[in-house]
Design a protein around this motif. Structure first.
Motif, PDB file in Angstrom:
ATOM      1  N   THR A   5      34.129  36.817  43.515  1.00  0.00           N
ATOM      2  CA  THR A   5      35.058  36.044  42.709  1.00  0.00           C
ATOM      3  C   THR A   5      34.269  35.505  41.535  1.00  0.00           C
ATOM      4  O   THR A   5      33.601  34.488  41.614  1.00  0.00           O
ATOM      5  CB  THR A   5      35.671  34.899  43.536  1.00  0.00           C
ATOM      6  OG1 THR A   5      36.258  35.451  44.712  1.00  0.00           O
ATOM      7  CG2 THR A   5      36.752  34.183  42.731  1.00  0.00           C
ATOM      8  N   ASP A   7      34.301  34.300  37.592  1.00  0.00           N
ATOM      9  CA  ASP A   7      35.157  33.866  36.490  1.00  0.00           C
ATOM     10  C   ASP A   7      34.936  34.703  35.244  1.00  0.00           C
ATOM     11  O   ASP A   7      35.882  34.963  34.489  1.00  0.00           O
ATOM     12  CB  ASP A   7      34.886  32.387  36.170  1.00  0.00           C
ATOM     13  CG  ASP A   7      35.383  31.463  37.270  1.00  0.00           C
ATOM     14  OD1 ASP A   7      36.252  31.905  38.054  1.00  0.00           O
ATOM     15  OD2 ASP A   7      34.904  30.317  37.351  1.00  0.00           O
ATOM     16  N   LYS A  10      37.204  37.676  34.893  1.00  0.00           N
ATOM     17  CA  LYS A  10      38.552  37.353  34.432  1.00  0.00           C
ATOM     18  C   LYS A  10      38.571  37.170  32.920  1.00  0.00           C
ATOM     19  O   LYS A  10      39.541  37.548  32.248  1.00  0.00           O
ATOM     20  CB  LYS A  10      39.062  36.093  35.129  1.00  0.00           C
ATOM     21  CG  LYS A  10      39.249  36.257  36.628  1.00  0.00           C
ATOM     22  CD  LYS A  10      40.227  37.377  36.968  1.00  0.00           C
ATOM     23  CE  LYS A  10      40.424  37.544  38.457  1.00  0.00           C
ATOM     24  NZ  LYS A  10      41.313  38.715  38.773  1.00  0.00           N
ATOM     25  N   GLU A  13      38.358  40.634  31.468  1.00  0.00           N
ATOM     26  CA  GLU A  13      39.652  41.288  31.653  1.00  0.00           C
ATOM     27  C   GLU A  13      40.666  40.787  30.625  1.00  0.00           C
ATOM     28  O   GLU A  13      41.376  41.583  29.995  1.00  0.00           O
ATOM     29  CB  GLU A  13      40.169  41.014  33.066  1.00  0.00           C
ATOM     30  CG  GLU A  13      41.541  41.618  33.348  1.00  0.00           C
ATOM     31  CD  GLU A  13      42.110  41.131  34.668  1.00  0.00           C
ATOM     32  OE1 GLU A  13      42.175  41.937  35.616  1.00  0.00           O
ATOM     33  OE2 GLU A  13      42.507  39.942  34.740  1.00  0.00           O
ATOM     34  N   SER A  14      40.714  39.479  30.424  1.00  0.00           N
ATOM     35  CA  SER A  14      41.660  38.902  29.463  1.00  0.00           C
ATOM     36  C   SER A  14      41.374  39.383  28.050  1.00  0.00           C
ATOM     37  O   SER A  14      42.302  39.693  27.286  1.00  0.00           O
ATOM     38  CB  SER A  14      41.599  37.371  29.516  1.00  0.00           C
ATOM     39  OG  SER A  14      42.027  36.892  30.773  1.00  0.00           O
ATOM     40  N   TYR A 197      33.973  44.641  38.947  1.00  0.00           N
ATOM     41  CA  TYR A 197      35.414  44.628  38.702  1.00  0.00           C
ATOM     42  C   TYR A 197      36.112  45.675  39.566  1.00  0.00           C
ATOM     43  O   TYR A 197      37.183  45.417  40.133  1.00  0.00           O
ATOM     44  CB  TYR A 197      35.690  44.899  37.219  1.00  0.00           C
ATOM     45  CG  TYR A 197      37.141  44.746  36.823  1.00  0.00           C
ATOM     46  CD1 TYR A 197      37.721  43.487  36.707  1.00  0.00           C
ATOM     47  CD2 TYR A 197      37.933  45.863  36.556  1.00  0.00           C
ATOM     48  CE1 TYR A 197      39.056  43.338  36.338  1.00  0.00           C
ATOM     49  CE2 TYR A 197      39.256  45.730  36.188  1.00  0.00           C
ATOM     50  CZ  TYR A 197      39.816  44.468  36.078  1.00  0.00           C
ATOM     51  OH  TYR A 197      41.138  44.329  35.707  1.00  0.00           O
TER      52      TYR A 197
END
Length: 301
Positions: A5, A7, A10, A13-14, A197
């Motif tokens: 997990t 951050d 993310k 990815e964004s 990922y």
């Protein structure tokens, strides 16, 4: 199964999803360059997320050398069918047959450099104005010079010294007739980011990335898979090794590494310990110090 997990994944990815949506907003005929390798698979996964619940609005474009891993082609066809997207195939074999390019001869012969002409011909045939790829800045020094939106002139050529600024994630996709862009939504990712990922998202990948026993030939410090397309040098022997591939391409230039990694977690651990770039086992990059940049200037992806 142990999960990661992170951050920063993310955030990456964004960023990639934002860039993909910018492509959709700014271009008329974009495509996703699809090789069947992990990076193009991750781009496909990101595009699926970017436009869900609609289908991916871009066709896939595969430049087929005719010298592929059979596993890669099967994976490509299965994924295209599952996603319900259009597949455009540019054939290097047809380019050779039509006299557009000349087949290389000799022990190090490859169709890899011939892909450039086929790619540019296909871009022109389908009036493609943006080709989306999975290139990352950590792969190779020439790719580190690319921007998210990378301009190509009317001849498909790239000038690394004449690129547009991208301040505050503002992307300029303006172009003249006949010009196009290459676009790299994963520019800020590393190989480790990609593998973490894939593990986090449980993305399906070809079996070639996992350790398996295969007939190979040792050449220039790497293990080239034996196939009918590989010309053996005097004294070279075909041996069986447990290998996996860190990057996939034309079977004649894609070198394997000895490995026992059969799970995604083991691949992540192996990549973390590696001190060599994944392209260190690509025979095409060993041709000269500037092999990649020279090809990119001519229109290679």
């Amino acid at each position: 199964m142990q999960t990661y997990t992170l951050d920063h994944l993310k955030e990456l990815e964004s960023e990639a999803i934002y860039v993909l949506r910018e492509v959709y907003a700014q271009f008329d005929r974009p495509v996703i360059m699809f090789s069947g390798g992990k990076d193009s698979i991750v781009v496909s996964h990101l595009a699926k997320k970017a436009f869900y619940p609609a289908k991916i609005p871009f066709p896939f474009l595969h430049i087929d050398t005719g010298h592929n891993f059979p596993e890669t082609i099967r994976f490509r066809d299965d994924l295209v069918a599952a996603l319900g997207v259009q597949l455009i195939v540019g054939s290097v074999a047809e380019s050779i047959q039509n006299g557009r390019v000349i087949e290389e001869r000799g022990f190090n012969a490859s169709r890899n450099t011939l892909q450039t002409t086929t790619l540019l011909d296909t871009i022109e045939e389908y009036a493609i104005d943006c080709a989306i790829g999975g290139g990352r800045r950590d792969e190779e020094k020439a790719r580190a010079k690319e921007r998210f939106f990378s301009h190509r002139d009317e001849f498909g050529q790239w000038d690394p010294k004449n690129q547009r600024p991208e301040l505050w994630n503002l992307f300029n996709g303006k172009k003249q007739m006949g010009e196009h862009f290459r676009e790299f939504p994963k520019s800020n990712w590393t190989e480790m980011d990609v593998w973490q990922y894939i593990l986090e998202e449980n993305i399906d990948i070809p079996s070639l990335y996992f350790s398996h026993e295969r007939e190979v030939v040792e050449r220039q410090g790497t293990f080239l898979p034996f196939s009918s397309f590989l010309n053996l040098k005097p004294g070279e022997e075909i041996v069986r090794k447990k290998v996996r591939f860190r990057t996939l391409g034309d079977i004649t230039i894609t070198g394997g590494v000895e490995s026992n990694a059969v799970t995604l977690e083991q691949i992540v651990t192996e990549v973390a310990a590696s001190r060599e770039t994944e392209r260190g086992n690509r025979a095409d990059d060993k041709r000269s110090e500037t092999a990649m940049e020279d090809r990119k200037k001519e229109g290679y992806f």
